[in-house]
Design a protein around this motif. Structure first.
Motif, short mmCIF file in Angstrom:
data_model
loop_
_atom_site.label_atom_id
_atom_site.label_comp_id
_atom_site.label_asym_id
_atom_site.label_seq_id
_atom_site.Cartn_x
_atom_site.Cartn_y
_atom_site.Cartn_z
N GLU B 28 0.91 -1.30 0.03
CA GLU B 28 -0.16 -0.20 0.11
C GLU B 28 0.84 1.22 0.01
N ILE B 29 2.10 1.09 0.61
CA ILE B 29 2.84 2.25 0.67
C ILE B 29 3.44 2.55 -0.58
N ALA B 30 3.97 1.56 -1.34
CA ALA B 30 4.42 1.46 -2.63
C ALA B 30 3.63 2.13 -3.73
N LEU B 31 2.05 1.62 -3.48
CA LEU B 31 1.14 2.51 -4.42
C LEU B 31 1.12 3.88 -4.29
N GLU B 32 1.22 4.24 -2.86
CA GLU B 32 0.81 5.61 -2.49
C GLU B 32 2.23 6.64 -3.02
N MET B 33 3.47 5.96 -2.65
CA MET B 33 4.47 6.71 -3.03
C MET B 33 4.71 6.77 -4.40
N ALA B 34 4.20 5.71 -5.29
CA ALA B 34 4.36 5.74 -6.79
C ALA B 34 3.34 6.87 -7.19
N ALA B 35 2.20 7.01 -6.61
CA ALA B 35 0.95 7.96 -7.01
C ALA B 35 1.46 9.09 -6.98
N ARG B 36 2.50 9.62 -5.78
CA ARG B 36 2.99 10.96 -5.43
C ARG B 36 4.01 11.19 -6.74
N VAL B 37 4.55 10.57 -7.29
CA VAL B 37 5.32 10.77 -8.45
C VAL B 37 4.72 10.49 -10.00
N GLY B 38 3.47 10.36 -9.71
CA GLY B 38 2.67 10.29 -10.97
C GLY B 38 2.75 8.71 -11.60
N ILE B 39 2.97 7.63 -10.97
CA ILE B 39 3.11 6.36 -11.47
C ILE B 39 1.95 5.59 -10.89
N GLU B 40 1.20 4.86 -11.69
CA GLU B 40 0.17 3.72 -11.46
C GLU B 40 0.98 2.59 -11.56
N LEU B 41 1.09 1.72 -10.34
CA LEU B 41 1.92 0.49 -10.43
C LEU B 41 1.37 -0.70 -11.29
N THR B 42 2.03 -1.18 -12.22
CA THR B 42 1.56 -2.40 -13.09
C THR B 42 2.46 -3.64 -12.81
N ASP B 43 1.97 -4.80 -13.16
CA ASP B 43 2.38 -6.01 -12.85
C ASP B 43 4.34 -5.76 -13.24
N LYS B 44 4.58 -5.35 -14.26
CA LYS B 44 5.91 -5.04 -14.45
C LYS B 44 6.72 -4.16 -13.51
N HIS B 45 5.95 -3.16 -12.87
CA HIS B 45 6.74 -2.43 -11.68
C HIS B 45 6.91 -3.18 -10.52
N TRP B 46 5.97 -4.04 -10.34
CA TRP B 46 6.01 -5.15 -9.19
C TRP B 46 7.22 -6.13 -9.34
N LYS B 47 7.38 -6.73 -10.79
CA LYS B 47 8.54 -7.24 -11.02
C LYS B 47 9.77 -6.56 -10.60
N VAL B 48 10.03 -5.26 -10.84
CA VAL B 48 11.11 -4.64 -10.68
C VAL B 48 11.17 -4.45 -9.28
N ILE B 49 10.25 -4.06 -8.34
CA ILE B 49 10.19 -3.68 -7.08
C ILE B 49 10.51 -5.05 -6.27
N GLU B 50 9.96 -6.06 -6.71
CA GLU B 50 10.29 -7.56 -6.10
C GLU B 50 11.73 -7.60 -5.92
N PHE B 51 12.27 -7.47 -7.14
CA PHE B 51 13.83 -7.63 -7.57
C PHE B 51 14.56 -6.58 -6.77
N CYS B 52 14.20 -5.51 -6.62
CA CYS B 52 15.05 -4.57 -5.81
C CYS B 52 15.11 -4.61 -4.47
N ARG B 53 13.97 -5.16 -3.82
CA ARG B 53 13.83 -5.46 -2.58
C ARG B 53 14.84 -6.57 -2.17
N LYS B 54 14.57 -7.72 -3.06
CA LYS B 54 15.27 -9.00 -2.89
C LYS B 54 16.90 -8.68 -2.89
N ASP B 55 17.18 -7.98 -3.79
CA ASP B 55 18.56 -7.53 -4.01
C ASP B 55 19.10 -6.74 -2.96
N ALA B 56 18.55 -5.77 -2.55
CA ALA B 56 18.91 -4.88 -1.47
C ALA B 56 19.16 -5.80 -0.27
#
Lengths: 163, 104
Positions: B28-56
């Motif tokens: 939910e936080i990701a959705l709102e932070m994305a919305a604040r910078v004008g982005i609506e999260l799609t499946d592709k975004h989630w793929k990136v987010i999942e990789f980033c969190r796992k890698d970090a």
């Protein structure tokens, strides 16, 4: 989160122009990396290749750029040793290995990345004429060939860095 | 450190607006932070987010853009479409990670 807006203090979109005028490995990277980093933070970027910088976008030369071992005090080796045949190639391959360790892309890959990032890449008309280059000698990522006056038209409003 | 209410949670942010505690992040936080910078999260975004969190989590630092494109199954062009205002920072921002230190 105001920092996410890539705007200058005048509230216009920021734009940078990097002029790449040198073809050694150590002079190719800074310009390409800075242009790419601009795109990474949402700043419009344009790269203008001129003079020896044409090597960076010339198909036959771009993956063979070298570090200068002669007349380069930073290398820390005497000029007479740096002038031994093969020294520049050796130093260049050592530098490329270090860059690989840092996960830095090669020059050809960096040019591809810049194109994918939406940066606009231009070649210099005068340098093309001087080195007898045609569009076919250059990588397809080059958007156009500009003369000096066209360069200033394209560069309007940008912060300009000469490398 | 300033705090902000994001998706109903009190979240601590650094001076650049990045979350200081990746563990406090949720979708939910990701959705709102994305919305604040004008982005609506799609499946592709989630793929990136999942990789980033796992890698970090594995590496201890937020991945740079090239590392994402080499490992998350998205191209450089994709990343600029997903995060047009700056894929170098925004992927980490919506993933609740610190600002990446990478140059590429």
């Amino acid at each position: 989160m105001s920092e996410e807006k890539p705007v200058s203090s005048e509230d216009k979109p920021r734009k940078v122009v990097i002029i790449c005028s040198k073809g050694t490995l150590d002079m190719a990277y800074p310009g390409l990396i800075l242009a790419n980093a601009a795109r990474m933070v949402g700043i419009d970027a344009m790269v203008f290749f001129t003079f020896w910088g044409m090597d960076i976008i010339t198909k036959k030369k771009m993956d063979k750029l070298k570090v200068a071992t002669v007349g380069n005090p930073s290398m820390g080796i005497p000029t007479f040793i740096g002038s031994i045949p093969g020294m520049s190639a050796l130093a260049s391959s050592m530098m490329k290995k270090e860059m690989e360790k840092l996960e830095l892309p090669s020059v050809p890959e960096l040019v591809e990345i810049l194109d994918a990032s939406g940066a606009e890449l231009y070649a210099c008309q005068m340098a093309m004429d001087m080195f007898k280059l045609t569009r076919d000698d250059l990588v397809p990522e080059i958007k156009d060939v500009l003369d000096a006056m066209e360069f200033w038209e394209k560069a309007e409003g940008a912060q300009i860095v000469f490398v | 450190m300033p705090t902000e209410t994001i998706a109903g949670h009190t979240i601590e942010l650094d001076a650049n607006g990045f979350m200081t505690d990746a563990a406090a992040w949720n979708r939910e936080i990701a959705l709102e932070m994305a919305a604040r910078v004008g982005i609506e999260l799609t499946d592709k975004h989630w793929k990136v987010i999942e990789f980033c969190r796992k890698d970090a989590k594995e590496k201890g630092v937020a991945p740079g853009l090239r590392r994402i494109t080499k490992n998350a199954g998205v191209s450089m062009r994709d990343m600029y479409q997903l995060f047009p205002k700056g894929p170098g920072k925004l992927a980490a921002l919506v993933s609740g990670l610190p600002k990446p230190k990478s140059c590429v």
